[in-house]
Design an enzyme around this catalytic site. Sequence first.
Site, PDB file in Angstrom:
ATOM      1  N   GLY A 121     -16.804 -35.595  28.436  1.00 30.13           N
ATOM      2  CA  GLY A 121     -17.190 -35.871  27.050  1.00 30.13           C
ATOM      3  C   GLY A 121     -18.701 -35.736  26.898  1.00 30.13           C
ATOM      4  CE1 TYR A 167      -4.864 -34.006  31.597  1.00 29.74           C
ATOM      5  CE2 TYR A 167      -3.149 -32.430  31.048  1.00 29.74           C
ATOM      6  CZ  TYR A 167      -4.074 -33.367  30.657  1.00 29.74           C
ATOM      7  OH  TYR A 167      -4.215 -33.672  29.324  1.00 29.74           O
TER       8      TYR A 167
END
Length: 342
Positions: free
Chosen positions: A63, A172
């Site tokens: 982020g 993931y």
Amino acid sequence: MEIFVRAIPTATVKKHGSTYLFMKPALKTVLVTGGAGFLGSHFCEFLLAKGYRVICMDNLITGSTTNIQHLTSHKQFRFVKHDVTQHISVAEEIHYILHFASPASPIDYLKLPIQTLKVGALGTHNALGLAKAKKAVFMLSSTSEVYGDPLVSPQKESYWGNVNPIGPRGVYDEAKRFAEALTMAYHRVHKIPVRIARIFNTYGPRMRKDDGRAIPNFITQALANKAVTVYGDGSQTRSFSYVADEIDGLYRLMLSDVNEPVNIGNPQELTLLEIAQQIVALTKSKSKITFAPLPVDDPKVRKPDITLAQQKLGWKPTTTLEEGLQKTIAFFQQQHAKNPLH
Ligand code: UDP
């Protein structure tokens, strides 16, 4: 003197000797982990506009504060830099925890395999523990990747998936599958209200041009008149959801009472070659399409069945692919104008 209490008193108004204590609805506080990411930052912005107080938590490994810069002056917004794989401590009351923290693009999670597994496992455990302590509603951002390389299409929530646990993408897929399992365990054992959103490929402004995903890659390449790199023969399919539609669906899920997973995605399925061609056309680019090797375990098809979202949330996407791509292209053009060297 009469006193009329309308709700939790936050303002006092005197009228003809009577005192009315008016109550503004108490603000609900939402903790958004991964709040400085692509989807998280859009959700923070959306919640502030709806009148929530937002605590945005992010360790900024994928982020960026650029995504939330425009929110920092908002009185109801607070940013906390924290890695949620470490104990999370928040003093104030929290009503909702939206657990969005995770590397999410294939190149990110291939570069950060252990962090990806840790945030799905330890991060989800910490966020659920906090939800239990705060008696908050917990929402997990899960993914269509739990279906792996699906053997059925479209994918319904009842499909268990076809995942290679030890392949490069497994970090993931399995992190999110474990996160779903832990979320349901907390729901069953501790009776926490939970929501599980299975998010399909989402795109829109604020995606990183270097996050390696198809849409940012194709737009960046097309705008620079460079070769547009389709992996494999381009016959694999994806169903792309525009970010505003996605946030609308996620918000409806957050407010619902559905504890089981719900697909939130756009059922319009296209091959990657079709997407590449459409982006070249919309950008009026001179780029040629070239083909490169297909990444290991790249799913061949992906298309959500959104019957459940339609029935339970009254939700379906409304943005056309062309509209969504135009807005995303405009964003990448602006980025380029601001910083032509990057
Ligand atoms: N892809 C592609 N060219 C690129 C980037 C991705 O053809 O430059 C393909 C990728 O192989 C996959 C699809 O686009 O089949 C979607 O990839 P993305 O990384 O966006 O997300 P995924 O659905 O694989 O998680």
